[in-house]
Motif scaffolding. Sequence first.
Motif, mmCIF file in Angstrom:
data_model
loop_
_atom_site.group_PDB
_atom_site.id
_atom_site.type_symbol
_atom_site.label_atom_id
_atom_site.label_comp_id
_atom_site.label_asym_id
_atom_site.label_seq_id
_atom_site.Cartn_x
_atom_site.Cartn_y
_atom_site.Cartn_z
ATOM 1 N N LEU A 175 65.309 46.530 20.204
ATOM 2 C CA LEU A 175 65.783 45.255 19.671
ATOM 3 C C LEU A 175 64.670 44.225 19.789
ATOM 4 O O LEU A 175 64.092 44.043 20.857
ATOM 5 N N THR A 176 64.336 43.567 18.686
ATOM 6 C CA THR A 176 63.362 42.480 18.700
ATOM 7 C C THR A 176 64.012 41.239 18.118
ATOM 8 O O THR A 176 64.951 41.320 17.317
ATOM 9 N N ALA A 177 63.535 40.083 18.543
ATOM 10 C CA ALA A 177 64.130 38.827 18.083
ATOM 11 C C ALA A 177 63.094 37.717 18.093
ATOM 12 O O ALA A 177 62.176 37.702 18.922
ATOM 13 N N ASP A 178 63.251 36.786 17.154
ATOM 14 C CA ASP A 178 62.436 35.569 17.070
ATOM 15 C C ASP A 178 63.369 34.379 16.927
ATOM 16 O O ASP A 178 64.487 34.499 16.406
ATOM 17 N N ARG A 179 62.870 33.227 17.347
ATOM 18 C CA ARG A 179 63.650 31.989 17.227
ATOM 19 C C ARG A 179 62.885 30.977 16.400
ATOM 20 O O ARG A 179 61.686 30.756 16.617
ATOM 21 N N ASP A 180 63.588 30.363 15.456
ATOM 22 C CA ASP A 180 63.046 29.267 14.672
ATOM 23 C C ASP A 180 64.045 28.120 14.764
ATOM 24 O O ASP A 180 65.022 28.066 14.008
ATOM 25 N N GLY A 181 63.834 27.228 15.723
ATOM 26 C CA GLY A 181 64.790 26.154 15.958
ATOM 27 C C GLY A 181 66.101 26.715 16.453
ATOM 28 O O GLY A 181 66.162 27.410 17.479
ATOM 29 N N ALA A 182 67.180 26.462 15.728
ATOM 30 C CA ALA A 182 68.504 26.951 16.116
ATOM 31 C C ALA A 182 68.826 28.298 15.488
ATOM 32 O O ALA A 182 69.939 28.801 15.637
ATOM 33 N N THR A 183 67.863 28.909 14.781
ATOM 34 C CA THR A 183 68.098 30.173 14.086
ATOM 35 C C THR A 183 67.426 31.320 14.825
ATOM 36 O O THR A 183 66.249 31.245 15.187
ATOM 37 N N LEU A 184 68.178 32.388 15.040
ATOM 38 C CA LEU A 184 67.637 33.616 15.600
ATOM 39 C C LEU A 184 67.640 34.695 14.537
ATOM 40 O O LEU A 184 68.602 34.837 13.785
ATOM 41 N N ARG A 185 66.546 35.439 14.480
ATOM 42 C CA ARG A 185 66.437 36.574 13.565
ATOM 43 C C ARG A 185 65.879 37.757 14.326
ATOM 44 O O ARG A 185 65.113 37.582 15.277
ATOM 45 N N GLY A 186 66.224 38.952 13.898
ATOM 46 C CA GLY A 186 65.672 40.124 14.548
ATOM 47 C C GLY A 186 66.127 41.390 13.887
ATOM 48 O O GLY A 186 66.752 41.380 12.819
ATOM 49 N N ALA A 220 58.001 32.611 23.699
ATOM 50 C CA ALA A 220 58.813 33.625 23.026
ATOM 51 C C ALA A 220 58.202 34.997 23.231
ATOM 52 O O ALA A 220 56.995 35.177 23.207
ATOM 53 N N CYS A 221 59.075 35.983 23.449
ATOM 54 C CA CYS A 221 58.597 37.338 23.679
ATOM 55 C C CYS A 221 59.623 38.323 23.166
ATOM 56 O O CYS A 221 60.763 37.973 22.911
ATOM 57 N N HIS A 222 59.206 39.577 23.055
ATOM 58 C CA HIS A 222 60.092 40.645 22.618
ATOM 59 C C HIS A 222 60.218 41.640 23.756
ATOM 60 O O HIS A 222 59.227 42.042 24.342
ATOM 61 N N ALA A 223 61.446 42.063 24.043
ATOM 62 C CA ALA A 223 61.679 43.058 25.094
ATOM 63 C C ALA A 223 61.949 44.394 24.438
ATOM 64 O O ALA A 223 62.927 44.550 23.724
ATOM 65 N N ALA A 224 61.078 45.368 24.679
ATOM 66 C CA ALA A 224 61.252 46.689 24.081
ATOM 67 C C ALA A 224 61.673 47.677 25.158
ATOM 68 O O ALA A 224 61.092 47.710 26.233
ATOM 69 N N LYS A 278 76.778 56.838 20.756
ATOM 70 C CA LYS A 278 75.588 57.508 20.239
ATOM 71 C C LYS A 278 74.289 56.827 20.637
ATOM 72 O O LYS A 278 73.245 57.484 20.684
ATOM 73 N N SER A 279 74.338 55.536 20.904
ATOM 74 C CA SER A 279 73.109 54.758 21.053
ATOM 75 C C SER A 279 73.056 54.024 22.388
ATOM 76 O O SER A 279 74.077 53.525 22.881
ATOM 77 N N TRP A 280 71.854 53.942 22.927
ATOM 78 C CA TRP A 280 71.599 53.200 24.157
ATOM 79 C C TRP A 280 71.752 51.703 23.920
ATOM 80 O O TRP A 280 71.544 51.216 22.806
ATOM 81 N N PRO A 281 72.073 50.951 24.995
ATOM 82 C CA PRO A 281 71.983 49.493 24.903
ATOM 83 C C PRO A 281 70.538 49.057 24.677
ATOM 84 O O PRO A 281 69.591 49.815 24.898
ATOM 85 N N ALA A 282 70.384 47.835 24.222
ATOM 86 C CA ALA A 282 69.057 47.251 24.040
ATOM 87 C C ALA A 282 69.155 45.752 24.293
ATOM 88 O O ALA A 282 70.237 45.164 24.182
ATOM 89 N N ALA A 283 68.040 45.152 24.626
ATOM 90 C CA ALA A 283 68.036 43.716 24.905
ATOM 91 C C ALA A 283 66.694 43.127 24.519
ATOM 92 O O ALA A 283 65.667 43.801 24.534
ATOM 93 N N ALA A 284 66.729 41.861 24.152
ATOM 94 C CA ALA A 284 65.511 41.092 23.934
ATOM 95 C C ALA A 284 65.710 39.731 24.578
ATOM 96 O O ALA A 284 66.826 39.208 24.610
ATOM 97 N N THR A 285 64.656 39.166 25.114
ATOM 98 C CA THR A 285 64.728 37.825 25.699
ATOM 99 C C THR A 285 63.749 36.913 24.989
ATOM 100 O O THR A 285 62.659 37.329 24.585
#
Length: 577
Positions: free
Chosen positions: A343-354, A29-33, A567-574
């Motif tokens: 954008l940051t994100a974490d995974r816990d099983g089938a749940t994503l939070r960020g 798991a990682c965060h893409a900034a 107003k805002s740029w796109p963002a992504a996390a993998t």
Amino acid sequence: MRRVLNNKSSSGRLAWVLAAVLAMLVTTACHAAPPVPPSQTQGPSGASKQIWFGPLDPWSWEQYAPGSGPHEFFDLFQPGAAWSRAAAAVDVMRLYPAWLESYALVSQLSTVLSDLADRGIAISFENGPLPESAQCNAGTAEGFSGPDSELRIARRVQAAGATLASMDLEHPYDAATRGPLPCRMTPSQIANSVRASIQAVRSVFPEVKVGSIETAGMDADEVAAWLDAYRQATGEDLAYFHLDADYDRPDWAARAKRIEDVVRSRGVPFGIIYTGAQSDATDAAWIEHAQQRVVEYEVDTGGNPDHAVFQSWHQHPAKLLPETAADAFTHLIDLYLRQRTRLTADRDGATLRGVLTTTDQTPLAAAALEVLALPIDGPGAVHTYTLSGTVPAGSHAADVGYRINTECDCSGPATVTLYRAEFRQDGGSNRVPNANFGHGLDQWGVWGSALTQVVHSDLGPGSAVQVGATASQDAGLNSGVFPVEPGAPFTLAFTARVQPQTSHSGYFDVVFLDGDNEVDRMRIPITSVAVPAGHAETGADGTFRLMLAPDVPAKAVLVIRFEGDEKSWPAAATIGG
């Protein structure tokens, strides 16, 4: 400006997103900034990120888009011209040599250059700096215009009462390493050969800065060799290096990032030229395509150029103003000026939070997020890869097919099953003969060292062509030739299944012909596709939570995306599977 135009293509948002993701697969798991916003970005010299603008002047417009109607170039330089926000952000205007040297009236030059000075926009021009000869000149190889041309341009700028801030060495390395054989030189010879042009311009403007525009085979080692040779020959570093990216390469973004790192390691500011594609049929399509490339490089790949260069040598965009119009060239600059996001994100099983915020940690509420799952094993998903454009002038026939590890300067594994190919003009019938391989390879040509075979279709009755290649094997496929009408709009489509391990190995294409001569080639990168895995909306504090769809593959890279807004740029996390 390229005199031999490369054509760029896109098979839609998924293709360019996933091409970047495939280059950066991770196993934990990682965060893409995203990179720091322009107002905070610091280059090697400590200067803020610069924005360069290079619209075509009227003479160049007529050469590159003959018969395309009036051009709005001079409207940019009128009092109250409707690009105040973009103009305030532009640091440098790149002008073109033929217009400066021969075709601009003195009154036109004075108006344009005076307006740029009033706006605080510096002036640069690009020109081939290598001395001309009978075999190597502006008519035979880009890069060879020579010191006499450079001097005439400098004197005309001076006569118009303006100051030249910088000069762009236009593709000298490319011209003398990939041009006609009699014109080829070593990097050291190239660097020594450009000195006369630099001296000519500095005889008029002693403080002029010298930068370089190159493609250099999209090879970081070649760029390093050119930078080092220039320093050795001139006793100074280039003031900047601008990459004229070859967007036809499936791995262009990863290569550009390696070049950025090499350039910056030598203390030279790095810039990249953002363009749409020659094949884009409208101004709006060109702007959207250029914006996709900005996002692919700076969001998905983590690029952070010191100079963002917005330039066109295509028939689009014809519309330059007003900047509030979505299909105007200056609007592309406004898009670049939007607030950057994280954008940051974490995974816990089938749940994503960020959480989604601006880079100064301001939450973005009510923002729509999409989650895509890119399998990292298995057969891959069936997808229709498409491209739309206009049949190039001079084309009377075409064929379609693919190239894997050949005619692409690319190398990677590939397993592809092609079910159907389509080429339609004006919404008419499919012109590809034996389009679904119902008669095997009749009217199709196959070559290369990879295993290519006709197999029973796994989508139902019928057949398909399947190719499996290692990184050291190549494969090509051409349909039978069919007629086309120049100037007609067309749609190209390939229905295929691409295994996830396929990476940076080739493209689907249409080749336009005039007799036996290739007029143009337009490409769609061959990439594996993702499957939808969920949607979410951020709360008032910018946070989100969602449950993954039950059919998401167990082994997959999850891509969480915010597509941005006005107003805002796109963002992504993998999150790696």
